[in-house]
Design an enzyme around this catalytic site. Sequence first.
Site, mmCIF file in Angstrom:
data_model
loop_
_atom_site.group_PDB
_atom_site.id
_atom_site.type_symbol
_atom_site.label_atom_id
_atom_site.label_comp_id
_atom_site.label_asym_id
_atom_site.label_seq_id
_atom_site.Cartn_x
_atom_site.Cartn_y
_atom_site.Cartn_z
ATOM 1 N N GLY A 12 0.781 -1.243 0.000
ATOM 2 C CA GLY A 12 0.000 0.000 0.000
ATOM 3 C C GLY A 12 0.805 1.281 0.000
ATOM 4 N N ASN A 14 1.538 3.144 -2.533
ATOM 5 C CA ASN A 14 0.854 4.147 -3.384
ATOM 6 C C ASN A 14 -0.353 4.738 -2.664
ATOM 7 O OD1 ASN A 14 2.016 4.515 -6.232
ATOM 8 N ND2 ASN A 14 2.171 2.312 -5.908
ATOM 9 N N LEU A 89 -4.183 -6.764 -7.752
ATOM 10 C CA LEU A 89 -3.701 -7.832 -8.636
ATOM 11 C C LEU A 89 -4.786 -8.636 -9.343
ATOM 12 C CD1 LEU A 89 -0.670 -9.146 -6.546
ATOM 13 C CD2 LEU A 89 -0.680 -7.556 -8.469
ATOM 14 N N HIS A 108 0.840 1.232 -13.446
ATOM 15 C CA HIS A 108 1.663 0.094 -13.881
ATOM 16 C C HIS A 108 3.141 0.492 -13.749
ATOM 17 C CE1 HIS A 108 2.492 -3.630 -16.007
ATOM 18 N NE2 HIS A 108 3.389 -2.960 -16.719
ATOM 19 N N ASP A 149 -4.165 -4.105 -18.843
ATOM 20 C CA ASP A 149 -3.103 -3.126 -19.175
ATOM 21 C C ASP A 149 -3.279 -2.471 -20.544
ATOM 22 O OD1 ASP A 149 -1.748 -3.543 -16.774
ATOM 23 O OD2 ASP A 149 -0.378 -5.020 -17.617
ATOM 24 N N GLU A 178 6.297 6.391 -9.129
ATOM 25 C CA GLU A 178 4.857 6.096 -8.963
ATOM 26 C C GLU A 178 4.234 7.012 -7.918
ATOM 27 O OE1 GLU A 178 3.610 1.983 -8.564
ATOM 28 O OE2 GLU A 178 5.573 1.346 -9.256
HETATM 29 C C1 GRF Z 1 3.267 -0.883 -7.602
HETATM 30 O O1 GRF Z 1 4.529 -1.042 -8.175
HETATM 31 C C2 GRF Z 1 2.214 -0.756 -8.683
HETATM 32 O O2 GRF Z 1 2.653 -0.104 -9.818
HETATM 33 C C3 GRF Z 1 1.934 -2.189 -9.008
HETATM 34 O O3 GRF Z 1 1.974 -2.845 -7.758
HETATM 35 C C4 GRF Z 1 2.825 -2.128 -6.865
HETATM 36 C C5 GRF Z 1 2.023 -1.812 -5.636
HETATM 37 O O4 GRF Z 1 2.817 -1.271 -4.627
HETATM 38 N N1 GRF Z 1 0.748 -2.331 -9.802
HETATM 39 P P1 GRF Z 1 2.164 -0.677 -3.327
HETATM 40 O O5 GRF Z 1 1.228 -1.739 -2.744
HETATM 41 O O6 GRF Z 1 1.401 0.568 -3.684
HETATM 42 O O7 GRF Z 1 3.316 -0.397 -2.402
#
Ligand code: GRF
Length: 204
Positions: A12, A14, A89, A108, A149, A178
């Site tokens: 988590g 992001n 996922l 992504h 995607d 990101e």
């Molecule tokens: C990130 O690299 C995102 O781009 C991918 O999964 C990862 C998730 O990371 N789809 P987090 O759970 O936000 O740390």
Amino acid sequence: MFKLAVFVSGRGSNLKAIVSQIKSGNLTAEVAAVVSNKGNCGAIEFAKKENISAYVVSENKEGTKKTYKELLELFKQQNINLIVLAGFLKKIPNDFVKAFQDKIINIHPALLPSFSGKGMYGINVHRAVFNSSVKVSGATVHFVDEVYDNGKIIDQICINISDVNSPEEIAEKVLKAEHELLPRVISNFVHNKIKLKNNRVYLS
Ligand code: GRF
């Protein structure tokens, strides 16, 4: 207030970046819901700590878990403005995608349309990038459509990886990108700056 529902499956980071930008006043939005396919991931723990409503989703009715149909109803009632897939996922069912047409985005960890598709998630992506010998990678935010995607690209950040020695090093650099890119794109939605024209996405 511009309302977000954030879908997660892992640590988590992001989600944390989004919440941090909201708290510092750089992003005028509210995370109204966090949804995961896993009841016990870091992202769900974080949501609970932050008093954000957290839901576990499953394809079929199962205990206290929510189905996509139930979430759809809930999000319509709550007037959710944007659904953000931040490390989620699972594939979102087509009905759900149709109900929130152009209102679901995904991040992504590579420069789409390269290094995409089934199996291309997490460190697998960075390994493929490393082994391909490309000199740049980055992060992409795109609309979610019925194909994995595949949706139109909204924004990208490109990073130089010519000096890296491992896929893990790429992962670290991309993750930083990101955390900058995703709040930036959400902010552009909040300010109604994202426009679709001639099959491309423009910032107005
Ligand atoms: C990130 O690299 C995102 O781009 C991918 O999964 C990862 C998730 O990371 N789809 P987090 O759970 O936000 O740390």
